[in-house]
Design an enzyme around this catalytic site. Structure first.
Site, PDB file in Angstrom:
ATOM      1  N   ARG A   1      -0.103  -8.885  13.796  1.00  0.00           N
ATOM      2  CA  ARG A   1      -0.498  -7.665  13.077  1.00  0.00           C
ATOM      3  C   ARG A   1      -1.621  -8.518  11.743  1.00  0.00           C
ATOM      4  O   ARG A   1      -2.181  -7.872  11.265  1.00  0.00           O
ATOM      5  CB  ARG A   1       0.361  -6.884  12.230  1.00  0.00           C
ATOM      6  CG  ARG A   1       0.922  -5.745  13.016  1.00  0.00           C
ATOM      7  CD  ARG A   1       2.519  -5.151  13.156  1.00  0.00           C
ATOM      8  NE  ARG A   1       2.560  -4.589  11.093  1.00  0.00           N
ATOM      9  CZ  ARG A   1       3.207  -4.415  10.663  1.00  0.00           C
ATOM     10  NH1 ARG A   1       3.976  -4.128  11.180  1.00  0.00           N
ATOM     11  NH2 ARG A   1       3.035  -3.802   9.265  1.00  0.00           N
ATOM     12  N   ARG A  24     -10.259   0.671   8.994  1.00  0.00           N
ATOM     13  CA  ARG A  24      -9.342  -1.031   9.077  1.00  0.00           C
ATOM     14  C   ARG A  24     -10.275  -2.113   9.916  1.00  0.00           C
ATOM     15  O   ARG A  24      -9.623  -2.197  10.354  1.00  0.00           O
ATOM     16  CB  ARG A  24      -8.414  -0.159  10.019  1.00  0.00           C
ATOM     17  CG  ARG A  24      -6.997  -1.583   9.839  1.00  0.00           C
ATOM     18  CD  ARG A  24      -5.309  -0.082   9.985  1.00  0.00           C
ATOM     19  NE  ARG A  24      -4.705  -1.100   9.985  1.00  0.00           N
ATOM     20  CZ  ARG A  24      -3.679  -0.709   9.721  1.00  0.00           C
ATOM     21  NH1 ARG A  24      -3.381   0.316   8.593  1.00  0.00           N
ATOM     22  NH2 ARG A  24      -2.867  -1.656   9.834  1.00  0.00           N
ATOM     23  N   LYS A  50       0.811  -1.547   0.326  1.00  0.00           N
ATOM     24  CA  LYS A  50       0.126  -0.062  -0.179  1.00  0.00           C
ATOM     25  C   LYS A  50       1.148   1.341  -0.359  1.00  0.00           C
ATOM     26  O   LYS A  50       0.591   2.052  -1.046  1.00  0.00           O
ATOM     27  CB  LYS A  50      -0.794   0.367   0.435  1.00  0.00           C
ATOM     28  CG  LYS A  50      -1.859  -1.425   1.148  1.00  0.00           C
ATOM     29  CD  LYS A  50      -2.319  -1.514   2.320  1.00  0.00           C
ATOM     30  CE  LYS A  50      -2.034  -1.323   4.080  1.00  0.00           C
ATOM     31  NZ  LYS A  50      -1.481  -2.227   4.514  1.00  0.00           N
ATOM     32  N   ARG A 100      11.546  -5.673   5.570  1.00  0.00           N
ATOM     33  CA  ARG A 100      11.484  -3.896   5.048  1.00  0.00           C
ATOM     34  C   ARG A 100      12.953  -3.245   5.924  1.00  0.00           C
ATOM     35  O   ARG A 100      12.209  -3.398   7.136  1.00  0.00           O
ATOM     36  CB  ARG A 100       9.788  -3.675   5.363  1.00  0.00           C
ATOM     37  CG  ARG A 100      10.235  -1.996   5.142  1.00  0.00           C
ATOM     38  CD  ARG A 100       8.630  -1.860   5.072  1.00  0.00           C
ATOM     39  NE  ARG A 100       8.055  -1.805   6.451  1.00  0.00           N
ATOM     40  CZ  ARG A 100       7.044  -2.181   6.816  1.00  0.00           C
ATOM     41  NH1 ARG A 100       5.969  -1.374   5.132  1.00  0.00           N
ATOM     42  NH2 ARG A 100       5.456  -2.351   7.589  1.00  0.00           N
ATOM     43  N   ARG A 107      11.281  -0.774  11.254  1.00  0.00           N
ATOM     44  CA  ARG A 107      10.613  -0.231  11.677  1.00  0.00           C
ATOM     45  C   ARG A 107      10.210  -1.768  13.088  1.00  0.00           C
ATOM     46  O   ARG A 107      10.494  -3.268  13.070  1.00  0.00           O
ATOM     47  CB  ARG A 107       9.018  -0.810  11.246  1.00  0.00           C
ATOM     48  CG  ARG A 107       8.582   0.986  10.432  1.00  0.00           C
ATOM     49  CD  ARG A 107       7.265   0.993   9.775  1.00  0.00           C
ATOM     50  NE  ARG A 107       6.001   0.011  10.031  1.00  0.00           N
ATOM     51  CZ  ARG A 107       5.781  -0.025   9.441  1.00  0.00           C
ATOM     52  NH1 ARG A 107       5.259   0.608   7.997  1.00  0.00           N
ATOM     53  NH2 ARG A 107       3.829  -0.799   9.898  1.00  0.00           N
TER      54      ARG A 107
HETATM   55  P1  AP5 Z   1       5.096  -1.495   1.593  1.00  0.00           P
HETATM   56  O1  AP5 Z   1       4.696  -1.070   0.897  1.00  0.00           O
HETATM   57  O2  AP5 Z   1       5.572  -0.834   3.397  1.00  0.00           O
HETATM   58  O3  AP5 Z   1       3.695  -1.796   2.647  1.00  0.00           O
HETATM   59  P2  AP5 Z   1       2.424  -1.647   3.231  1.00  0.00           P
HETATM   60  O4  AP5 Z   1       1.066  -2.303   3.134  1.00  0.00           O
HETATM   61  O5  AP5 Z   1       2.087  -0.041   3.380  1.00  0.00           O
HETATM   62  O6  AP5 Z   1       2.364  -2.183   4.642  1.00  0.00           O
HETATM   63  P3  AP5 Z   1       2.459  -1.382   5.987  1.00  0.00           P
HETATM   64  O7  AP5 Z   1       3.407  -2.606   7.231  1.00  0.00           O
HETATM   65  O8  AP5 Z   1       3.061  -0.346   6.588  1.00  0.00           O
HETATM   66  O9  AP5 Z   1       0.969  -1.601   6.800  1.00  0.00           O
HETATM   67  P4  AP5 Z   1       0.855  -1.907   7.991  1.00  0.00           P
HETATM   68  O10 AP5 Z   1      -0.618  -1.176   7.273  1.00  0.00           O
HETATM   69  O11 AP5 Z   1       0.326  -2.643   8.056  1.00  0.00           O
HETATM   70  O12 AP5 Z   1       1.147  -0.795   8.573  1.00  0.00           O
HETATM   71  P5  AP5 Z   1       0.677   1.141   9.001  1.00  0.00           P
HETATM   72  O13 AP5 Z   1       1.642   2.094   8.593  1.00  0.00           O
HETATM   73  O14 AP5 Z   1      -0.579   1.212   7.790  1.00  0.00           O
HETATM   74  O15 AP5 Z   1       5.710  -2.633   1.586  1.00  0.00           O
HETATM   75  C1  AP5 Z   1       6.209  -3.399   1.820  1.00  0.00           C
HETATM   76  C2  AP5 Z   1       7.531  -4.322   2.221  1.00  0.00           C
HETATM   77  O16 AP5 Z   1       7.638  -4.895   0.732  1.00  0.00           O
HETATM   78  C3  AP5 Z   1       8.405  -3.252   1.190  1.00  0.00           C
HETATM   79  O17 AP5 Z   1      10.079  -3.922   1.944  1.00  0.00           O
HETATM   80  C4  AP5 Z   1       8.213  -2.375  -0.267  1.00  0.00           C
HETATM   81  O18 AP5 Z   1       9.464  -2.768  -0.222  1.00  0.00           O
HETATM   82  C5  AP5 Z   1       8.218  -4.285  -0.550  1.00  0.00           C
HETATM   83  N1  AP5 Z   1       7.442  -3.914  -1.576  1.00  0.00           N
HETATM   84  C6  AP5 Z   1       6.439  -3.866  -1.858  1.00  0.00           C
HETATM   85  N2  AP5 Z   1       5.425  -3.696  -3.358  1.00  0.00           N
HETATM   86  C7  AP5 Z   1       6.097  -5.211  -3.684  1.00  0.00           C
HETATM   87  C8  AP5 Z   1       6.375  -5.692  -4.712  1.00  0.00           C
HETATM   88  N3  AP5 Z   1       5.171  -5.726  -5.779  1.00  0.00           N
HETATM   89  N4  AP5 Z   1       6.986  -7.416  -4.758  1.00  0.00           N
HETATM   90  C9  AP5 Z   1       7.938  -6.925  -4.336  1.00  0.00           C
HETATM   91  N5  AP5 Z   1       7.877  -6.490  -3.422  1.00  0.00           N
HETATM   92  C10 AP5 Z   1       7.043  -5.684  -2.702  1.00  0.00           C
HETATM   93  O19 AP5 Z   1       0.188   0.766  10.333  1.00  0.00           O
HETATM   94  C11 AP5 Z   1       1.340   0.353  11.149  1.00  0.00           C
HETATM   95  C12 AP5 Z   1      -0.110   0.850  12.837  1.00  0.00           C
HETATM   96  O20 AP5 Z   1      -0.676   1.868  12.902  1.00  0.00           O
HETATM   97  C13 AP5 Z   1      -1.276  -0.443  13.101  1.00  0.00           C
HETATM   98  O21 AP5 Z   1      -0.223  -1.560  13.605  1.00  0.00           O
HETATM   99  C14 AP5 Z   1      -1.470  -0.443  13.980  1.00  0.00           C
HETATM  100  O22 AP5 Z   1      -1.355   0.259  15.580  1.00  0.00           O
HETATM  101  C15 AP5 Z   1      -2.180   1.488  13.516  1.00  0.00           C
HETATM  102  N6  AP5 Z   1      -2.206   1.746  12.619  1.00  0.00           N
HETATM  103  C16 AP5 Z   1      -2.621   3.043  11.105  1.00  0.00           C
HETATM  104  N7  AP5 Z   1      -3.676   3.037  10.935  1.00  0.00           N
HETATM  105  C17 AP5 Z   1      -4.560   3.006  11.548  1.00  0.00           C
HETATM  106  C18 AP5 Z   1      -6.635   2.385  11.631  1.00  0.00           C
HETATM  107  N8  AP5 Z   1      -6.992   2.925  10.529  1.00  0.00           N
HETATM  108  N9  AP5 Z   1      -7.246   2.586  12.663  1.00  0.00           N
HETATM  109  C19 AP5 Z   1      -6.593   2.067  14.133  1.00  0.00           C
HETATM  110  N10 AP5 Z   1      -4.640   1.840  14.022  1.00  0.00           N
HETATM  111  C20 AP5 Z   1      -4.247   2.304  13.085  1.00  0.00           C
END
Ligand code: AP5
Length: 217
Positions: free
Chosen positions: A171, A88, A13, A127, A160
């Site tokens: 997660r 979410r 994402k 990552r 991270r």
């Molecule tokens: P990346 O693009 O970073 O993946 P992502 O889907 O963004 O993963 P996240 O871990 O950031 O999502 P998340 O939803 O768990 O975390 P968030 O920060 O929102 O890609 C991942 C890796 O793969 C990278 O190394 C990249 O280079 C590689 N990659 C990408 N695409 C690729 C491809 N096509 N091929 C090969 N490699 C690839 O949330 C963190 C925390 O915040 C949550 O746990 C929660 O505590 C809180 N939080 C966030 N939003 C909310 C909400 N709405 N409500 C409540 N709590 C929330």
């Protein structure tokens, strides 16, 4: 364009949102990044969110929803936005409909990035992020030119804290229980476009471009 990117942790994402934001000229709004920014600055919101981020569980809905309501009303988001990580769960999705209707706005499309669990585990544990400019890397799939250093600004890359294996498992379970039901929620509303997120980054970007063009028709 008012776009939601939906998908499990590690589905790409953030990677795709950064590219799309540049292409479309709209802000990338990541709730995870907003929480991490608050944490870094030591704000009361950051202090309250810390234990949820560390544990890999969801920050309470009221906190998250008011943060998003405020962010999408900022001037840069008036032309549109790419939301990454929100909504979410069903309650956030329902509340988001109220926010949008209050603001007389509507979602254009929800892009769902489908990726299998074993791929997610590899992507998350490998990552690396730049703490200075936010650039994303992967030790195997997208390594920096110089090991451990950001290509863009030269800062030391970091892992991270919630990308360690035990927190990743939490997660992914939280995603299955809370976020997965949103796939049907948005499918029923005719907004969902499913993309194969297993493909290489460029191919995923291309598929999303096709889905956005279709959603315009
Ligand atoms: P990346 O693009 O970073 O993946 P992502 O889907 O963004 O993963 P996240 O871990 O950031 O999502 P998340 O939803 O768990 O975390 P968030 O920060 O929102 O890609 C991942 C890796 O793969 C990278 O190394 C990249 O280079 C590689 N990659 C990408 N695409 C690729 C491809 N096509 N091929 C090969 N490699 C690839 O949330 C963190 C925390 O915040 C949550 O746990 C929660 O505590 C809180 N939080 C966030 N939003 C909310 C909400 N709405 N409500 C409540 N709590 C929330």
């Amino acid at each position: 364009m008012q776009i939601v990117l939906l998908g499990p942790p590690g589905s790409g994402k953030g990677t795709q949102a950064k590219i799309l934001a540049r292409q479309l000229g709209v802000p990338h709004i990541s709730t995870g990044d907003l929480f991490r920014q608050h944490l870094h600055e030591g704000t009361p919101l950051g202090v309250a969110a810390r234990r949820y981020l560390d544990a890999g569980t969801l920050v309470p809905d009221d906190v998250t929803e008011s943060m998003v309501r405020a962010r999408i009303q900022e001037p840069d988001a008036r032309v549109g936005f790419i939301l990454d990580g929100f909504p979410r769960n069903l309650s956030q999705a329902q509340h988001f409909e109220t926010i949008l209707s209050d603001l007389e706005r509507a979602l254009s499309v929800v892009i769902y990035l489908a990726v299998q669990r074993h791929t997610l585990m590899m992507r998350l544990t490998g990552r690396r992020v730049c703490p200075q400019c936010g650039a994303l890397y992967h030790v195997q799939f997208n390594p920096p030119l110089t090991q451990g250093l950001c290509n863009v600004c030269g800062a030391q890359l970091a892992q991270r804290p919630d990308d360690r294996e035990d927190t990743v498992a939490t997660r992914l379970s939280v995603y299955d229980a809370e976020t997965k039901p949103l796939i049907d929620f948005y499918r029923q509303r005719g907004l969902l476009q499913e993309i194969d997120g297993e493909l290489p980054v460029d191919a995923v970007t291309q598929s999303i471009g096709g889905a956005l063009a279709m959603s315009h028709d």
